[in-house]
Design a protein around this motif. Sequence first.
Motif, short mmCIF file in Angstrom:
data_model
loop_
_atom_site.label_atom_id
_atom_site.label_comp_id
_atom_site.label_asym_id
_atom_site.label_seq_id
_atom_site.Cartn_x
_atom_site.Cartn_y
_atom_site.Cartn_z
N SER A 121 0.80 -1.23 0.00
CA SER A 121 0.00 0.00 0.00
C SER A 121 0.83 1.28 0.00
CB SER A 121 -0.98 0.01 1.16
OG SER A 121 -0.29 -0.06 2.39
N SER A 122 2.10 1.20 0.38
CA SER A 122 2.95 2.40 0.35
C SER A 122 3.42 2.73 -1.06
CB SER A 122 4.16 2.23 1.26
OG SER A 122 5.14 1.38 0.65
N LEU A 123 3.45 1.72 -1.93
CA LEU A 123 3.99 1.80 -3.30
C LEU A 123 5.49 2.07 -3.33
CD1 LEU A 123 1.24 3.78 -5.27
CD2 LEU A 123 1.42 1.31 -4.88
N LEU A 124 6.16 1.92 -2.21
CA LEU A 124 7.58 2.29 -2.13
C LEU A 124 8.53 1.10 -2.27
CD1 LEU A 124 7.39 5.00 0.68
CD2 LEU A 124 7.22 5.27 -1.80
N GLY A 125 8.06 0.01 -2.85
CA GLY A 125 8.92 -1.14 -3.06
C GLY A 125 8.81 -2.11 -1.90
N GLY A 126 9.31 -3.30 -2.14
CA GLY A 126 9.26 -4.34 -1.12
C GLY A 126 9.97 -5.56 -1.63
N ASP A 149 7.38 -6.87 -6.51
CA ASP A 149 7.47 -5.43 -6.23
C ASP A 149 8.93 -4.98 -6.19
OD1 ASP A 149 6.68 -2.84 -5.53
OD2 ASP A 149 6.23 -3.36 -3.45
N GLY A 150 9.75 -5.68 -5.44
CA GLY A 150 11.17 -5.32 -5.34
C GLY A 150 11.88 -5.46 -6.68
N ALA A 151 11.58 -6.54 -7.41
CA ALA A 151 12.21 -6.77 -8.71
C ALA A 151 11.87 -5.65 -9.69
CB ALA A 151 11.79 -8.12 -9.27
N ILE A 152 10.61 -5.22 -9.70
CA ILE A 152 10.20 -4.14 -10.60
C ILE A 152 10.89 -2.84 -10.23
CG2 ILE A 152 8.23 -2.68 -11.27
CD1 ILE A 152 6.53 -5.30 -11.23
N HIS A 153 10.93 -2.53 -8.96
CA HIS A 153 11.60 -1.29 -8.53
C HIS A 153 13.09 -1.32 -8.88
CE1 HIS A 153 8.89 1.48 -6.37
NE2 HIS A 153 8.10 0.41 -6.30
N ARG A 154 13.75 -2.45 -8.67
CA ARG A 154 15.18 -2.55 -9.01
C ARG A 154 15.41 -2.37 -10.50
NH1 ARG A 154 14.75 -6.42 -5.10
NH2 ARG A 154 14.59 -8.14 -6.59
N ALA A 155 14.58 -3.02 -11.31
CA ALA A 155 14.78 -2.97 -12.76
C ALA A 155 14.41 -1.61 -13.34
CB ALA A 155 13.95 -4.07 -13.43
N ALA A 156 13.41 -0.95 -12.77
CA ALA A 156 12.96 0.34 -13.31
C ALA A 156 13.91 1.48 -12.94
CB ALA A 156 11.55 0.66 -12.82
N GLY A 157 14.60 1.35 -11.82
CA GLY A 157 15.52 2.39 -11.39
C GLY A 157 14.89 3.35 -10.40
N GLY A 192 2.07 -14.43 -3.13
CA GLY A 192 3.37 -14.52 -2.47
C GLY A 192 3.21 -14.35 -0.97
N ILE A 193 3.85 -13.35 -0.45
CA ILE A 193 3.85 -13.11 1.00
C ILE A 193 2.44 -12.83 1.53
CG2 ILE A 193 4.34 -10.64 0.86
CD1 ILE A 193 6.30 -11.13 3.25
N TYR A 194 1.51 -12.38 0.67
CA TYR A 194 0.14 -12.09 1.12
C TYR A 194 -0.69 -13.36 1.29
CZ TYR A 194 0.73 -7.02 0.56
OH TYR A 194 1.13 -5.71 0.67
N GLY A 195 -0.19 -14.51 0.81
CA GLY A 195 -0.75 -15.80 1.16
C GLY A 195 -2.04 -16.24 0.48
N PHE A 196 -2.49 -15.55 -0.56
CA PHE A 196 -3.73 -15.97 -1.23
C PHE A 196 -3.47 -17.33 -1.88
CE2 PHE A 196 -7.64 -15.75 -3.45
CZ PHE A 196 -8.34 -14.64 -3.02
N PRO A 197 -4.36 -18.32 -1.69
CA PRO A 197 -4.15 -19.63 -2.32
C PRO A 197 -4.03 -19.50 -3.85
CG PRO A 197 -5.88 -19.74 -0.67
CD PRO A 197 -5.55 -18.29 -0.86
N ALA A 198 -2.98 -20.09 -4.40
CA ALA A 198 -2.62 -19.87 -5.80
C ALA A 198 -3.71 -20.27 -6.79
CB ALA A 198 -1.32 -20.60 -6.12
#
Length: 168
Positions: free
Chosen positions: A26-31, A35-43, A120-126
């Motif tokens: 919810s912060s949109l600030l990466g994680g 989320d982390g992979a997209i933030h790293r790749a986008a810069g 993923g970490i939010y645990g919703f059954p796949a």
Amino acid sequence: MTTTLGALRADITTLEVDAIVNAANSSLLGGGGVDGAIHRAAGPELLAECRRLGGCPTGEARITGGYRLPARHVIHTVGPVWRGGAHDEPELLAACYRNSLALAAHHGLRSLAFPCIGTGIYGFPAEAAAGIAVTTVREALHGSGIHQVLFCCFSEADLLVYRSLLDD
């Protein structure tokens, strides 16, 4: 015009589509995870733009530039944390897909790729999440102008579930 729905196993940050969807917090600030992979790749420019957005509630979506990604845009959506299924988690997950597609259509985007939101970490059954994703996207695409939607899976098991649902 028909819309192509497909599933593939890939790194979502490498896909050449108009937008990739970020399973954000919810912060949109990466994680972590996607989320982390997209933030790293986008810069760092992505983080700077996300800071200006002021967050995003669960089920809603926000759009930013793609910066260093092959995708021109990133659509950030916040999936629900799985708490057993009796706290509107299925409806909130469906809203993630509907709101992401609506935002893409509003911006004239024609192709986008979704990760497996919430699993993923939010645990919703796949398997349940995949069913909601495919059903909601099929329903929401009518009249949207979107030509291609890809479900980008991290695991082979997820890919098999999506392919099975898309073949039905």
